[in-house]
Design a protein around this motif. Structure first.
Motif, PDB file in Angstrom:
ATOM      1  N   ALA A 291       0.809  -1.219   0.000  1.00 54.11           N
ATOM      2  CA  ALA A 291       0.000   0.000   0.000  1.00 54.11           C
ATOM      3  C   ALA A 291       0.840   1.267   0.000  1.00 54.11           C
ATOM      4  N   VAL A 292       2.154   1.108   0.051  1.00 58.14           N
ATOM      5  CA  VAL A 292       3.025   2.274   0.211  1.00 58.14           C
ATOM      6  C   VAL A 292       4.157   2.223  -0.805  1.00 58.14           C
ATOM      7  N   GLN A 293       4.439   3.378  -1.374  1.00 57.95           N
ATOM      8  CA  GLN A 293       5.592   3.512  -2.250  1.00 57.95           C
ATOM      9  C   GLN A 293       6.630   4.369  -1.532  1.00 57.95           C
ATOM     10  N   LEU A 294       7.827   3.818  -1.353  1.00 62.32           N
ATOM     11  CA  LEU A 294       8.915   4.532  -0.705  1.00 62.32           C
ATOM     12  C   LEU A 294       9.956   4.860  -1.766  1.00 62.32           C
ATOM     13  N   SER A 295      10.095   6.126  -2.070  1.00 64.79           N
ATOM     14  CA  SER A 295      11.011   6.549  -3.119  1.00 64.79           C
ATOM     15  C   SER A 295      12.253   7.176  -2.506  1.00 64.79           C
ATOM     16  N   CYS A 296      13.398   6.645  -2.879  1.00 63.64           N
ATOM     17  CA  CYS A 296      14.639   7.172  -2.337  1.00 63.64           C
ATOM     18  C   CYS A 296      15.725   7.045  -3.401  1.00 63.64           C
ATOM     19  N   PRO A 297      16.348   8.160  -3.793  1.00 62.39           N
ATOM     20  CA  PRO A 297      16.109   9.519  -3.291  1.00 62.39           C
ATOM     21  C   PRO A 297      14.810  10.109  -3.834  1.00 62.39           C
ATOM     22  N   ALA A 298      14.252  11.049  -3.095  1.00 63.41           N
ATOM     23  CA  ALA A 298      13.023  11.704  -3.521  1.00 63.41           C
ATOM     24  C   ALA A 298      13.283  12.541  -4.775  1.00 63.41           C
ATOM     25  N   ASP A 299      12.294  12.561  -5.658  1.00 69.95           N
ATOM     26  CA  ASP A 299      12.399  13.331  -6.898  1.00 69.95           C
ATOM     27  C   ASP A 299      12.055  14.788  -6.595  1.00 69.95           C
ATOM     28  N   LEU A 300      13.069  15.543  -6.210  1.00 66.52           N
ATOM     29  CA  LEU A 300      12.899  16.942  -5.840  1.00 66.52           C
ATOM     30  C   LEU A 300      13.895  17.791  -6.618  1.00 66.52           C
ATOM     31  N   PRO A 301      13.549  19.049  -6.890  1.00 69.89           N
ATOM     32  CA  PRO A 301      14.551  19.950  -7.475  1.00 69.89           C
ATOM     33  C   PRO A 301      15.751  20.081  -6.545  1.00 69.89           C
ATOM     34  N   ASP A 302      16.921  20.347  -7.119  1.00 70.28           N
ATOM     35  CA  ASP A 302      18.147  20.407  -6.328  1.00 70.28           C
ATOM     36  C   ASP A 302      18.052  21.424  -5.201  1.00 70.28           C
ATOM     37  N   ASP A 303      17.421  22.574  -5.467  1.00 73.38           N
ATOM     38  CA  ASP A 303      17.350  23.604  -4.425  1.00 73.38           C
ATOM     39  C   ASP A 303      16.448  23.171  -3.281  1.00 73.38           C
ATOM     40  N   VAL A 304      15.377  22.423  -3.580  1.00 74.74           N
ATOM     41  CA  VAL A 304      14.486  21.931  -2.530  1.00 74.74           C
ATOM     42  C   VAL A 304      15.187  20.837  -1.723  1.00 74.74           C
ATOM     43  N   THR A 305      15.905  19.957  -2.413  1.00 74.21           N
ATOM     44  CA  THR A 305      16.681  18.932  -1.703  1.00 74.21           C
ATOM     45  C   THR A 305      17.651  19.574  -0.725  1.00 74.21           C
ATOM     46  N   ALA A 306      18.318  20.624  -1.162  1.00 75.69           N
ATOM     47  CA  ALA A 306      19.273  21.315  -0.288  1.00 75.69           C
ATOM     48  C   ALA A 306      18.566  21.921   0.921  1.00 75.69           C
ATOM     49  N   ARG A 307      17.359  22.479   0.711  1.00 74.09           N
ATOM     50  CA  ARG A 307      16.620  23.072   1.837  1.00 74.09           C
ATOM     51  C   ARG A 307      16.168  21.992   2.814  1.00 74.09           C
ATOM     52  N   VAL A 308      15.705  20.859   2.288  1.00 76.74           N
ATOM     53  CA  VAL A 308      15.286  19.757   3.163  1.00 76.74           C
ATOM     54  C   VAL A 308      16.456  19.298   4.023  1.00 76.74           C
ATOM     55  N   ARG A 309      17.602  19.124   3.431  1.00 75.38           N
ATOM     56  CA  ARG A 309      18.773  18.648   4.181  1.00 75.38           C
ATOM     57  C   ARG A 309      19.221  19.681   5.209  1.00 75.38           C
ATOM     58  N   ASP A 310      19.166  20.947   4.837  1.00 80.12           N
ATOM     59  CA  ASP A 310      19.534  22.003   5.785  1.00 80.12           C
ATOM     60  C   ASP A 310      18.566  22.044   6.966  1.00 80.12           C
ATOM     61  N   VAL A 311      17.269  21.971   6.687  1.00 81.43           N
ATOM     62  CA  VAL A 311      16.268  21.976   7.761  1.00 81.43           C
ATOM     63  C   VAL A 311      16.444  20.752   8.653  1.00 81.43           C
ATOM     64  N   ALA A 312      16.761  19.595   8.056  1.00 79.31           N
ATOM     65  CA  ALA A 312      16.951  18.375   8.850  1.00 79.31           C
ATOM     66  C   ALA A 312      18.100  18.539   9.835  1.00 79.31           C
ATOM     67  N   VAL A 313      19.214  19.069   9.378  1.00 83.49           N
ATOM     68  CA  VAL A 313      20.368  19.270  10.262  1.00 83.49           C
ATOM     69  C   VAL A 313      20.038  20.301  11.337  1.00 83.49           C
ATOM     70  N   ARG A 314      19.387  21.384  10.969  1.00 83.21           N
ATOM     71  CA  ARG A 314      19.027  22.409  11.954  1.00 83.21           C
ATOM     72  C   ARG A 314      18.044  21.871  12.988  1.00 83.21           C
ATOM     73  N   THR A 315      17.136  20.995  12.563  1.00 88.27           N
ATOM     74  CA  THR A 315      16.198  20.368  13.503  1.00 88.27           C
ATOM     75  C   THR A 315      16.941  19.484  14.489  1.00 88.27           C
ATOM     76  N   PHE A 316      17.852  18.676  13.983  1.00 89.46           N
ATOM     77  CA  PHE A 316      18.684  17.799  14.823  1.00 89.46           C
ATOM     78  C   PHE A 316      19.458  18.624  15.848  1.00 89.46           C
ATOM     79  N   GLU A 317      20.034  19.738  15.400  1.00 92.49           N
ATOM     80  CA  GLU A 317      20.797  20.601  16.298  1.00 92.49           C
ATOM     81  C   GLU A 317      19.898  21.315  17.302  1.00 92.49           C
ATOM     82  N   ALA A 318      18.675  21.664  16.886  1.00 90.53           N
ATOM     83  CA  ALA A 318      17.774  22.403  17.771  1.00 90.53           C
ATOM     84  C   ALA A 318      17.390  21.607  19.006  1.00 90.53           C
ATOM     85  N   VAL A 319      17.267  20.282  18.863  1.00 94.59           N
ATOM     86  CA  VAL A 319      16.914  19.452  20.017  1.00 94.59           C
ATOM     87  C   VAL A 319      18.158  18.891  20.700  1.00 94.59           C
TER      88      VAL A 319
END
Length: 384
Positions: A291-319
């Motif tokens: 029932a689920v499709q897991l796509s990796c890597p996600a099909d995202l524009p390069d700039d969006v991929t960069a923002r996702v990765r930046d937000v992920a690291v900042r979230t990790f650091e925030a906690v």
């Protein structure tokens, strides 16, 4: 921001022998079976030439016991959920700082020495394992362990305080309302007004549970009382979130070596393809893979991929994360990245998104395990 971790250094044991790893799983939460399945995968993949492995299970009642070092015993097969069985014995952590000796006690018998451990790999999900309680116990025993510390674990487990911390760090989070105890019954009109401002659909969640347990998608306000009651079967504190239109994207984070910043994987995407599942619920995650499709890597524009990765690291650091974390976000049609949550002990079977994202980023499942253990062995005990 580099995707790939630095090569693992040599064993960090106290002597020339292999580091001894206590693989700890099971536990008292509703995610007991998922923890067991994760442990089975880890027991299968861990490098036995590099590490000495001691599997210990925690029963649903909270008793620590020796268990079979058998990956197949802990797998989910044909819908059968594995469980750590209760036995009379009990495994005890070191009872004083400066020792790393485990003991086994049984009624009417003298204590048996199990020897020392160098690091604990706590594969527990949910309360009483992922929420800082276990981490506090290990800190008291002065034992190294993989993953987030007490505060980061507690914040990452509690969706209410997680959102408060992330918003305070300037990270984008969606609108939400927190209900405590009998708030819904004692101030129904006030609570309904707050929730109405969130719009529809809504997601009603236990504040401190995972694996999508106890979550209800609400599209009719008349269904809200039942959704709150279902969430409160798992936690008296409930978070009601506004539905966010966007793609569900995840990103895996690894702690940095030698004071370096954390590292982010390539993102992955979850798409629920079966309308029988209104969202990525427990059955879709673990019992209905078709029932689920897991796509990796996600099909995202390069700039969006960069923002996702930046937000992920900042979230990790925030906690104040350590070791590992999986950050789940929404990417809106306008390209905005909104944090849904951070999971400080994500699912860790080879088919789970966390290791899959690192696999796509160039780090295999066994090497990822090795990296996490090396990070924990490098980390000093006590305040840091």
């Amino acid at each position: 921001m580099s995707s790939l971790p630095a090569p693992a250094s040599g064993p960090a044991a106290s002597d020339s022998s292999r580091p001894r790893v206590l693989v700890l799983f099971g536990g008292r939460s509703s995610e007991h079976a998922i923890s067991c399945a994760t442990a089975g995968a880890v027991l299968r993949a861990i490098d036995r030439e590099r590490y000495d492995v001691l599997p210990i299970g925690i029963t649903p009642r909270g008793r620590w016991v020796r268990v079979a070092d058998d990956p197949d015993r802990w797998a989910i097969v044909d819908g059968r959920l594995p469980e750590v069985e209760d036995v009379p014995e009990q495994v005890l952590l070191p009872q004083e700082v400066g020792t790393r000796e485990l003991q086994v006690i049984e009624p009417g018998s003298p204590a048996v020495d199990l020897g020392a451990v160098d690091v604990v790999l706590p594969l527990l999900h949910g309360p009483f394992g992922e929420d800082g309680t276990l981490q506090g116990m290990l800190e008291l025993a002065d034992v190294r362990y993989v993953g987030a510390g007490v505060l980061a674990s507690a914040v990452g487990m509690d969706k209410h305080f997680m959102k408060v911390v992330l918003a305070g760090a300037g990270l984008p989070v969606g609108p939400f309302v927190t209900l405590r105890g009998d708030d819904y019954e004692t101030d129904r009109d006030g609570v309904r007004a707050q929730i109405a401002a969130l719009g529809l659909p809504l997601f009603v969640k236990p504040a401190r549970a995972g694996s999508s347990i106890g979550i209800t998608r609400v599209v009719d306000p008349a269904d809200l009382p039942a959704a709150v009651a279902e969430a409160q079967r798992h936690d008296p504190k409930v978070v009601v979130e506004a539905g966010i239109v966007g793609r569900e994207i995840e990103c895996a984070v690894l702690g940095g070596r030698g004071g370096a910043r954390p590292r982010a994987s390539l993102p992955g995407e979850i798409v629920v393809t079966d309308a029988a599942h209104g969202f990525y619920d427990f059955e879709a995650k673990y019992l209905d893979e078709a029932a689920v499709q897991l796509s990796c890597p996600a099909d995202l524009p390069d700039d969006v991929t960069a923002r996702v990765r930046d937000v992920a690291v900042r979230t990790f650091e925030a906690v104040d994360g350590e070791g590992l974390g999986r950050v789940d976000v929404f990417v809106t049609p306008g390209g905005e990245v909104v944090v849904n949550e951070i999971n400080t002990m994500p699912g860790f079977t080879p088919f789970s998104m966390y290791p899959r994202m690192w696999q796509e980023s160039g780090l295999s499942y066994p090497d990822l395990l090795d990296e996490l253990l090396q990070l924990a062995l490098e980390r000093p005990t006590g305040l840091r």
